[in-house]
Design a protein around this motif. Structure first.
Motif, short mmCIF file in Angstrom:
data_model
loop_
_atom_site.label_atom_id
_atom_site.label_comp_id
_atom_site.label_asym_id
_atom_site.label_seq_id
_atom_site.Cartn_x
_atom_site.Cartn_y
_atom_site.Cartn_z
N UNK A 34 0.81 -1.22 0.00
CA UNK A 34 0.00 0.00 0.00
C UNK A 34 0.85 1.28 0.00
N UNK A 35 2.13 1.18 0.32
CA UNK A 35 2.96 2.37 0.38
C UNK A 35 3.51 2.68 -1.00
N UNK A 36 3.79 3.97 -1.26
CA UNK A 36 4.36 4.36 -2.55
C UNK A 36 5.79 3.88 -2.63
N UNK A 37 6.17 3.40 -3.79
CA UNK A 37 7.50 2.85 -3.98
C UNK A 37 8.52 3.97 -4.13
N UNK A 38 9.59 3.94 -3.33
CA UNK A 38 10.64 4.94 -3.40
C UNK A 38 11.86 4.46 -4.16
N UNK A 39 11.99 3.13 -4.35
CA UNK A 39 13.21 2.59 -4.92
C UNK A 39 13.11 2.31 -6.41
N UNK A 40 11.92 2.29 -6.95
CA UNK A 40 11.74 2.07 -8.38
C UNK A 40 11.09 3.32 -8.97
N UNK A 41 11.00 3.43 -10.29
CA UNK A 41 10.45 4.66 -10.89
C UNK A 41 9.10 5.05 -10.31
N UNK A 42 8.94 6.33 -10.01
CA UNK A 42 7.68 6.81 -9.45
C UNK A 42 6.62 6.83 -10.54
N UNK A 43 5.37 7.10 -10.14
CA UNK A 43 4.28 7.13 -11.09
C UNK A 43 4.44 8.23 -12.13
N UNK A 44 5.40 9.18 -11.89
CA UNK A 44 5.63 10.22 -12.88
C UNK A 44 6.40 9.68 -14.08
N UNK A 45 7.09 8.56 -13.92
CA UNK A 45 7.80 7.96 -15.04
C UNK A 45 6.77 7.39 -16.01
N UNK A 46 6.94 7.62 -17.32
CA UNK A 46 5.93 7.16 -18.29
C UNK A 46 5.61 5.67 -18.20
N UNK A 47 6.63 4.82 -18.03
CA UNK A 47 6.38 3.38 -17.97
C UNK A 47 5.62 3.01 -16.71
N UNK A 48 5.99 3.61 -15.58
CA UNK A 48 5.28 3.33 -14.33
C UNK A 48 3.84 3.85 -14.39
N UNK A 49 3.66 5.00 -15.02
CA UNK A 49 2.30 5.55 -15.15
C UNK A 49 1.44 4.65 -16.02
N UNK A 50 2.04 4.07 -17.06
CA UNK A 50 1.29 3.17 -17.94
C UNK A 50 0.88 1.91 -17.18
N UNK A 51 1.78 1.37 -16.37
CA UNK A 51 1.45 0.20 -15.55
C UNK A 51 0.30 0.53 -14.61
N UNK A 52 0.35 1.71 -14.02
CA UNK A 52 -0.72 2.13 -13.11
C UNK A 52 -2.06 2.20 -13.83
N UNK A 53 -2.06 2.71 -15.06
CA UNK A 53 -3.30 2.77 -15.85
C UNK A 53 -3.85 1.37 -16.11
N UNK A 54 -2.96 0.43 -16.42
CA UNK A 54 -3.40 -0.93 -16.68
C UNK A 54 -3.97 -1.59 -15.43
N UNK A 55 -3.34 -1.32 -14.28
CA UNK A 55 -3.86 -1.86 -13.02
C UNK A 55 -5.25 -1.31 -12.73
N UNK A 56 -5.43 -0.02 -12.97
CA UNK A 56 -6.74 0.61 -12.76
C UNK A 56 -7.79 -0.01 -13.68
N UNK A 57 -7.41 -0.27 -14.94
CA UNK A 57 -8.34 -0.87 -15.90
C UNK A 57 -8.74 -2.28 -15.46
N UNK A 58 -7.79 -3.04 -14.97
CA UNK A 58 -8.08 -4.41 -14.53
C UNK A 58 -8.99 -4.41 -13.30
N UNK A 59 -8.72 -3.51 -12.37
CA UNK A 59 -9.58 -3.43 -11.17
C UNK A 59 -11.00 -3.04 -11.57
N UNK A 60 -11.12 -2.09 -12.48
CA UNK A 60 -12.44 -1.64 -12.92
C UNK A 60 -13.20 -2.75 -13.62
N UNK A 61 -12.51 -3.51 -14.47
CA UNK A 61 -13.17 -4.59 -15.21
C UNK A 61 -13.62 -5.69 -14.26
#
Length: 257
Positions: free
Chosen positions: A6-33
């Motif tokens: 549940x905590x934000x990751x400090x050691x890997x790219x933050x959600x501001x990184x394009x690849x991490x943001x894309x992963x976050x979008x996919x996670x949101x899509x899967x939860x919604x579906x």
């Protein structure tokens, strides 16, 4: 299984990184579906397809030098354990689906040719289903136990959430293949009320519908058998396609280690 982080990751790219943001979008899509869709073969197949995209993206994220250098050996080993559990779930499904498919093909052949021992083949199929349903229930029980385990590592939020979502899709799939318990056996009252029986059968999925027809053999419809065969083929295709990015993801973890 693991690990809702549940905590934000400090050691890997933050959600501001394009690849991490894309992963976050996919996670949101899967939860919604998962929240919006019913448990149907088409919805599960779509979620399996979405998981392919998710794990492709996670693999690309692992290949980033920022991620590669930031992960510790302990963290990588934790992710490897999770990836192995998910591959094990893939293998359970891969082993089970062809057994059911093989039995259905024999039954379809007898129904088309109107020759052969239909009763014997139906009994063989139902025996296989009984064995596999016990296996699915055991898997589901183990998943429930694993979900209750807490992790003290708060640094892998994206990867942990991806694992939890992936396990959730497999949980839905194994529940779907197990069939509906509510309509698995009709009570004496339900048997006497054809209207209730019809309503019950309308609600069940492809697996349960064929189970019920095979148990009675009087209402057996080749269309329902064909629909189930098609459903199994879709699930097989989805699992086979998903296993490829899962293996690539695991290889990337091993390369880091």
């Amino acid at each position: 299984m693991s690990i809702p982080f549940h905590a934000r990751c400090n050691s890997v790219p933050s959600m501001q990184h394009p690849q991490a943001a894309y992963v976050h979008e996919q996670l949101t899509r899967l939860r919604s579906s998962e929240a919006a869709s019913s448990s149907s073969s088409s919805s599960i197949y779509q979620r399996l397809s979405n998981l392919q995209d998710l794990h492709d993206s996670l693999d690309k994220m692992l290949r980033l030098s920022l991620t590669n250098k930031a992960l510790t050996q302990v963290q990588v080993e934790k992710l490897l354990d999770g990836s192995l559990r998910i591959l094990d779930l893939c293998n359970v499904a891969k082993d089970a689906l062809p057994h059911m498919k093989e039995g259905l093909k024999e039954i379809q052949s007898i129904l088309r040719r109107k020759r052969g021992d239909l009763s014997a083949e139906v009994k063989k199929y139902l025996a296989t289903r009984k064995f596999l349903k016990k296996s699915f229930q055991k898997v589901l029980k183990n998943l429930k136990v694993s979900e209750n385990k807490e992790s003290s590592d708060k640094s892998l939020v994206v990867f942990g959430e991806a694992e939890a979502v992936t396990v959730g899709v497999f949980e839905s799939m194994f529940s779907f293949m197990s069939g509906s318990k509510a309509c698995g056996k009709w009570s004496l009252v339900s048997k006497l009320m054809n209207q209730n029986k019809a309503a019950c059968k309308a609600e069940v999925n492809e697996f349960t519908r064929v189970d019920l027809e095979f148990q009675s053999e009087k209402s057996l419809k080749i269309e329902d058998v064909q629909n189930l065969d098609s459903c199994i083929q879709d699930l097989e295709d989805g699992i086979e396609s998903l296993s490829k990015p899962l293996i690539k993801y695991r290889v990337s973890l091993l390369n880091i280690l």
